[in-house]
Design a protein around this motif. Structure first.
Motif, PDB file in Angstrom:
ATOM      1  N   GLY A   1       6.374  11.676  -5.355  1.00 29.05           N
ATOM      2  CA  GLY A   1       5.185  11.155  -6.019  1.00 29.05           C
ATOM      3  C   GLY A   1       5.385   9.722  -6.481  1.00 29.05           C
ATOM      4  N   ALA A   2       5.662   9.547  -7.772  1.00 28.45           N
ATOM      5  CA  ALA A   2       5.775   8.205  -8.342  1.00 28.45           C
ATOM      6  C   ALA A   2       7.082   7.507  -7.968  1.00 28.45           C
ATOM      7  N   GLN A   3       8.155   8.247  -7.808  1.00 25.85           N
ATOM      8  CA  GLN A   3       9.462   7.619  -7.578  1.00 25.85           C
ATOM      9  C   GLN A   3       9.514   6.712  -6.340  1.00 25.85           C
ATOM     10  N   PRO A   4       9.054   7.152  -5.157  1.00 25.57           N
ATOM     11  CA  PRO A   4       9.097   6.235  -4.012  1.00 25.57           C
ATOM     12  C   PRO A   4       8.240   4.994  -4.237  1.00 25.57           C
ATOM     13  N   ARG A   5       7.108   5.160  -4.896  1.00 28.54           N
ATOM     14  CA  ARG A   5       6.239   4.017  -5.178  1.00 28.54           C
ATOM     15  C   ARG A   5       6.935   3.030  -6.112  1.00 28.54           C
ATOM     16  N   LEU A   6       7.616   3.563  -7.100  1.00 30.03           N
ATOM     17  CA  LEU A   6       8.341   2.713  -8.044  1.00 30.03           C
ATOM     18  C   LEU A   6       9.454   1.949  -7.327  1.00 30.03           C
ATOM     19  N   LEU A   7      10.219   2.635  -6.482  1.00 27.69           N
ATOM     20  CA  LEU A   7      11.319   1.987  -5.769  1.00 27.69           C
ATOM     21  C   LEU A   7      10.823   0.932  -4.783  1.00 27.69           C
TER      22      LEU A   7
ATOM     23  N   GLY B   1       0.463 -11.029  -5.210  1.00 28.32           N
ATOM     24  CA  GLY B   1       0.013  -9.948  -4.344  1.00 28.32           C
ATOM     25  C   GLY B   1      -0.733  -8.826  -5.029  1.00 28.32           C
ATOM     26  N   VAL B   2      -0.997  -7.823  -4.229  1.00 30.37           N
ATOM     27  CA  VAL B   2      -1.783  -6.667  -4.649  1.00 30.37           C
ATOM     28  C   VAL B   2      -0.990  -5.394  -4.343  1.00 30.37           C
ATOM     29  N   ILE B   3      -1.011  -4.472  -5.284  1.00 34.88           N
ATOM     30  CA  ILE B   3      -0.403  -3.147  -5.106  1.00 34.88           C
ATOM     31  C   ILE B   3      -1.539  -2.136  -5.113  1.00 34.88           C
ATOM     32  N   VAL B   4      -1.561  -1.269  -4.107  1.00 32.68           N
ATOM     33  CA  VAL B   4      -2.534  -0.182  -4.060  1.00 32.68           C
ATOM     34  C   VAL B   4      -1.746   1.124  -3.953  1.00 32.68           C
ATOM     35  N   ASN B   5      -1.882   1.967  -4.947  1.00 29.75           N
ATOM     36  CA  ASN B   5      -1.217   3.270  -4.967  1.00 29.75           C
ATOM     37  C   ASN B   5      -2.240   4.364  -4.704  1.00 29.75           C
ATOM     38  N   THR B   6      -1.932   5.266  -3.806  1.00 32.30           N
ATOM     39  CA  THR B   6      -2.811   6.402  -3.574  1.00 32.30           C
ATOM     40  C   THR B   6      -2.395   7.546  -4.495  1.00 32.30           C
ATOM     41  N   ALA B   7      -3.296   7.963  -5.343  1.00 36.30           N
ATOM     42  CA  ALA B   7      -3.086   9.109  -6.217  1.00 36.30           C
ATOM     43  C   ALA B   7      -3.938  10.249  -5.663  1.00 36.30           C
ATOM     44  N   SER B   8      -4.696  10.912  -6.495  1.00 33.17           N
ATOM     45  CA  SER B   8      -5.544  12.011  -6.034  1.00 33.17           C
ATOM     46  C   SER B   8      -6.524  12.388  -7.134  1.00 33.17           C
ATOM     47  N   VAL B   9      -7.629  12.945  -6.726  1.00 34.73           N
ATOM     48  CA  VAL B   9      -8.602  13.442  -7.679  1.00 34.73           C
ATOM     49  C   VAL B   9      -7.984  14.535  -8.565  1.00 34.73           C
TER      50      VAL B   9
ATOM     51  N   TYR C   1       0.866  -1.178   0.000  1.00 36.05           N
ATOM     52  CA  TYR C   1       0.000   0.000   0.000  1.00 36.05           C
ATOM     53  C   TYR C   1       0.898   1.222   0.000  1.00 36.05           C
ATOM     54  N   ASN C   2       1.040   1.839  -1.171  1.00 38.28           N
ATOM     55  CA  ASN C   2       1.882   3.015  -1.358  1.00 38.28           C
ATOM     56  C   ASN C   2       1.051   4.269  -1.135  1.00 38.28           C
ATOM     57  N   ASN C   3       1.263   4.921   0.003  1.00 38.78           N
ATOM     58  CA  ASN C   3       0.406   6.035   0.365  1.00 38.78           C
ATOM     59  C   ASN C   3       1.146   7.341   0.651  1.00 38.78           C
ATOM     60  N   ALA C   4       2.336   7.284   1.163  1.00 35.89           N
ATOM     61  CA  ALA C   4       3.009   8.491   1.646  1.00 35.89           C
ATOM     62  C   ALA C   4       3.229   9.512   0.532  1.00 35.89           C
ATOM     63  N   ALA C   5       3.113  10.782   0.881  1.00 35.10           N
ATOM     64  CA  ALA C   5       3.331  11.854  -0.086  1.00 35.10           C
ATOM     65  C   ALA C   5       3.505  13.176   0.636  1.00 35.10           C
ATOM     66  N   MET C   6       4.039  14.123  -0.081  1.00 39.53           N
ATOM     67  CA  MET C   6       4.164  15.496   0.405  1.00 39.53           C
ATOM     68  C   MET C   6       3.884  16.395  -0.789  1.00 39.53           C
ATOM     69  N   ALA C   7       3.017  17.347  -0.632  1.00 36.87           N
ATOM     70  CA  ALA C   7       2.640  18.207  -1.754  1.00 36.87           C
ATOM     71  C   ALA C   7       3.071  19.642  -1.508  1.00 36.87           C
ATOM     72  N   TYR C   8       3.463  20.274  -2.573  1.00 33.42           N
ATOM     73  CA  TYR C   8       3.793  21.698  -2.543  1.00 33.42           C
ATOM     74  C   TYR C   8       2.831  22.383  -3.497  1.00 33.42           C
ATOM     75  N   PHE C   9       2.031  23.282  -2.973  1.00 38.37           N
ATOM     76  CA  PHE C   9       1.000  23.922  -3.781  1.00 38.37           C
ATOM     77  C   PHE C   9       1.426  25.328  -4.172  1.00 38.37           C
ATOM     78  N   ASN C  10       1.412  25.578  -5.467  1.00 35.67           N
ATOM     79  CA  ASN C  10       1.672  26.889  -6.043  1.00 35.67           C
ATOM     80  C   ASN C  10       1.105  26.927  -7.446  1.00 35.67           C
ATOM     81  N   TRP C  11       0.799  28.129  -7.890  1.00 32.19           N
ATOM     82  CA  TRP C  11       0.426  28.328  -9.284  1.00 32.19           C
ATOM     83  C   TRP C  11       1.701  28.214 -10.115  1.00 32.19           C
ATOM     84  N   LEU C  12       1.569  27.922 -11.377  1.00 33.29           N
ATOM     85  CA  LEU C  12       2.720  27.750 -12.257  1.00 33.29           C
ATOM     86  C   LEU C  12       3.673  28.938 -12.171  1.00 33.29           C
ATOM     87  N   GLU C  13       3.155  30.144 -12.238  1.00 31.87           N
ATOM     88  CA  GLU C  13       4.009  31.329 -12.229  1.00 31.87           C
ATOM     89  C   GLU C  13       4.761  31.510 -10.915  1.00 31.87           C
ATOM     90  N   ASP C  14       4.242  30.950  -9.834  1.00 32.58           N
ATOM     91  CA  ASP C  14       4.869  31.097  -8.523  1.00 32.58           C
ATOM     92  C   ASP C  14       5.699  29.879  -8.112  1.00 32.58           C
TER      93      ASP C  14
END
Length: 171
Positions: A49-55, A69-77, A23-36
Protein backbone atom coordinates in the motif's frame (compact mmCIF):
# COMPACT_ATOMS: atom_id res chain seq x y z
CA UNK A 1 11.90 -2.60 -2.61
CA UNK A 2 14.23 0.14 -1.38
CA UNK A 3 16.96 -0.76 -3.89
CA UNK A 4 14.40 -1.15 -6.65
CA UNK A 5 13.07 2.36 -6.00
CA UNK A 6 16.57 3.81 -6.31
CA UNK A 7 17.25 1.87 -9.51
CA UNK A 8 13.91 2.97 -10.97
CA UNK A 9 14.65 6.61 -10.19
CA UNK A 10 18.15 6.39 -11.69
CA UNK A 11 16.79 4.70 -14.81
CA UNK A 12 14.10 7.37 -15.30
CA UNK A 13 16.58 10.22 -14.92
CA UNK A 14 19.13 8.62 -17.25
CA UNK A 15 16.52 7.71 -19.85
CA UNK A 16 14.29 10.79 -19.74
CA UNK A 17 16.48 13.47 -18.19
CA UNK A 18 14.48 13.88 -15.00
CA UNK A 19 11.23 13.09 -13.25
CA UNK A 20 8.29 15.46 -13.71
CA UNK A 21 5.41 13.20 -12.73
CA UNK A 22 5.39 10.26 -10.33
CA UNK A 23 2.26 8.15 -10.77
CA UNK A 24 2.09 5.63 -7.93
CA UNK A 25 -0.49 3.07 -8.95
CA UNK A 26 0.59 -0.52 -8.36
CA UNK A 27 -1.13 -2.51 -5.62
CA UNK A 28 -2.26 -5.94 -4.56
CA UNK A 29 -5.25 -6.45 -2.29
CA UNK A 30 -6.20 -9.31 -0.04
CA UNK A 31 -9.88 -9.33 0.81
CA UNK A 32 -11.17 -10.91 4.01
CA UNK A 33 -13.41 -10.04 6.91
CA UNK A 34 -11.58 -9.17 10.12
CA UNK A 35 -12.35 -12.53 11.72
CA UNK A 36 -11.01 -14.40 8.69
CA UNK A 37 -7.92 -12.23 8.06
CA UNK A 38 -4.64 -13.81 9.07
CA UNK A 39 -1.95 -11.70 10.71
CA UNK A 40 0.39 -12.58 7.85
CA UNK A 41 -2.06 -11.19 5.28
CA UNK A 42 -2.62 -8.04 7.35
CA UNK A 43 1.13 -7.47 7.50
CA UNK A 44 1.36 -7.62 3.70
CA UNK A 45 -0.91 -4.61 3.17
CA UNK A 46 1.52 -1.86 4.24
CA UNK A 47 4.22 -3.32 1.98
CA UNK A 48 1.75 -3.26 -0.92
CA UNK A 49 0.00 0.00 0.00
CA UNK A 50 1.72 3.14 1.27
CA UNK A 51 5.24 1.73 1.68
CA UNK A 52 6.13 1.33 -2.04
CA UNK A 53 4.72 4.79 -2.74
CA UNK A 54 6.79 6.26 0.07
CA UNK A 55 9.98 4.56 -1.14
CA UNK A 56 9.47 5.56 -4.77
CA UNK A 57 8.64 9.12 -3.79
CA UNK A 58 11.72 9.35 -1.57
CA UNK A 59 13.92 8.14 -4.44
CA UNK A 60 12.31 10.59 -6.89
CA UNK A 61 12.08 13.53 -4.46
CA UNK A 62 15.27 15.39 -5.49
CA UNK A 63 14.18 15.20 -9.14
CA UNK A 64 10.63 16.27 -8.34
CA UNK A 65 12.05 19.26 -6.45
CA UNK A 66 14.18 20.18 -9.47
CA UNK A 67 11.21 19.98 -11.85
CA UNK A 68 8.55 21.24 -9.41
CA UNK A 69 6.88 17.96 -10.24
CA UNK A 70 3.61 16.27 -9.51
CA UNK A 71 2.88 13.14 -7.47
CA UNK A 72 -0.32 11.21 -8.14
CA UNK A 73 -1.14 8.37 -5.74
CA UNK A 74 -3.93 5.92 -6.48
CA UNK A 75 -5.93 5.12 -3.36
CA UNK A 76 -9.49 3.77 -3.41
CA UNK A 77 -13.03 4.67 -2.55
CA UNK A 78 -12.76 2.05 0.25
CA UNK A 79 -10.52 4.50 2.11
CA UNK A 80 -13.50 6.83 2.41
CA UNK A 81 -16.42 4.45 2.93
CA UNK A 82 -17.20 0.88 3.88
CA UNK A 83 -19.17 -1.40 1.58
CA UNK A 84 -21.61 -4.03 2.67
CA UNK A 85 -20.58 -7.41 1.22
CA UNK A 86 -16.94 -6.34 0.62
CA UNK A 87 -14.53 -7.88 3.14
CA UNK A 88 -11.84 -5.21 2.90
CA UNK A 89 -10.59 -4.46 6.40
CA UNK A 90 -6.86 -4.53 5.56
CA UNK A 91 -7.30 -3.11 2.06
CA UNK A 92 -9.35 -0.15 3.38
CA UNK A 93 -6.74 0.54 6.04
CA UNK A 94 -3.88 0.49 3.51
CA UNK A 95 -5.73 2.80 1.11
CA UNK A 96 -6.49 5.27 3.91
CA UNK A 97 -2.75 5.27 4.61
CA UNK A 98 -2.11 6.32 1.01
CA UNK A 99 -4.45 9.29 1.44
CA UNK A 100 -2.65 10.32 4.63
CA UNK A 101 0.70 9.92 2.85
CA UNK A 102 -0.53 12.13 0.00
CA UNK A 103 -1.62 14.89 2.41
CA UNK A 104 1.79 14.83 4.08
CA UNK A 105 3.62 14.88 0.73
CA UNK A 106 1.51 17.85 -0.40
CA UNK A 107 2.47 19.76 2.73
CA UNK A 108 6.18 18.88 2.48
CA UNK A 109 6.29 19.44 -1.26
CA UNK A 110 4.52 22.82 -1.33
CA UNK A 111 7.63 24.90 -0.52
CA UNK A 112 9.38 23.21 -3.46
CA UNK A 113 6.51 23.64 -5.93
CA UNK A 114 5.67 19.92 -5.77
CA UNK A 115 1.96 19.07 -5.92
CA UNK A 116 0.67 15.78 -4.51
CA UNK A 117 -2.80 14.43 -5.27
CA UNK A 118 -4.63 11.17 -4.86
CA UNK A 119 -7.31 9.48 -6.92
CA UNK A 120 -9.80 7.21 -5.18
CA UNK A 121 -11.57 5.17 -7.85
CA UNK A 122 -14.37 2.79 -7.11
CA UNK A 123 -14.52 -0.64 -8.70
CA UNK A 124 -12.22 -0.91 -11.70
CA UNK A 125 -11.98 -3.89 -14.05
CA UNK A 126 -8.98 -6.00 -13.03
CA UNK A 127 -8.15 -9.65 -12.45
CA UNK A 128 -9.14 -9.20 -8.80
CA UNK A 129 -12.42 -7.41 -9.44
CA UNK A 130 -13.47 -9.97 -12.05
CA UNK A 131 -13.32 -12.62 -9.33
CA UNK A 132 -15.35 -10.45 -6.95
CA UNK A 133 -18.00 -9.64 -9.55
CA UNK A 134 -18.83 -13.33 -9.95
CA UNK A 135 -20.65 -13.01 -6.62
CA UNK A 136 -24.10 -11.87 -7.78
CA UNK A 137 -25.06 -10.38 -4.41
CA UNK A 138 -21.92 -8.23 -4.39
CA UNK A 139 -22.16 -7.36 -8.09
CA UNK A 140 -25.81 -6.26 -7.82
CA UNK A 141 -25.06 -4.20 -4.69
CA UNK A 142 -22.03 -2.58 -6.32
CA UNK A 143 -23.77 -1.76 -9.60
CA UNK A 144 -26.63 -0.13 -7.68
CA UNK A 145 -24.08 2.30 -6.19
CA UNK A 146 -22.30 3.22 -9.45
CA UNK A 147 -23.94 5.96 -11.52
CA UNK A 148 -22.68 4.46 -14.78
CA UNK A 149 -23.89 1.00 -13.66
CA UNK A 150 -20.54 -0.53 -14.64
CA UNK A 151 -17.05 -0.76 -13.18
CA UNK A 152 -14.45 1.70 -14.41
CA UNK A 153 -11.74 0.82 -16.90
CA UNK A 154 -8.03 1.23 -16.04
CA UNK A 155 -7.56 3.66 -18.93
CA UNK A 156 -10.26 5.93 -17.47
CA UNK A 157 -8.33 6.23 -14.21
CA UNK A 158 -5.02 6.82 -16.01
CA UNK A 159 -6.65 9.48 -18.20
CA UNK A 160 -7.96 11.28 -15.12
CA UNK A 161 -4.51 11.20 -13.52
CA UNK A 162 -2.72 12.50 -16.59
CA UNK A 163 -5.31 15.13 -17.48
CA UNK A 164 -4.45 17.38 -14.55
CA UNK A 165 -2.78 20.60 -15.58
CA UNK A 166 0.94 20.93 -14.96
CA UNK A 167 0.38 24.03 -12.86
CA UNK A 168 -2.66 25.65 -11.37
CA UNK A 169 -2.94 29.42 -11.06
CA UNK A 170 -4.76 30.59 -7.96
CA UNK A 171 -6.23 34.08 -7.91
Amino acid sequence: MRNSAGRWSTFAVERFGGIDILYNNAAMAYFNWLEDMTVRRMEKHPERGAQPRLLLTKAAWPHLKASQGVIVNTASVVAWQAFKYLPSIAHSTAKAGIIALTRQLAMEGAPHGIRANSISPGSVVSNQSKVQLVDKTWADYLMSRIMLARPGEPKEIATAALSWPRATALT
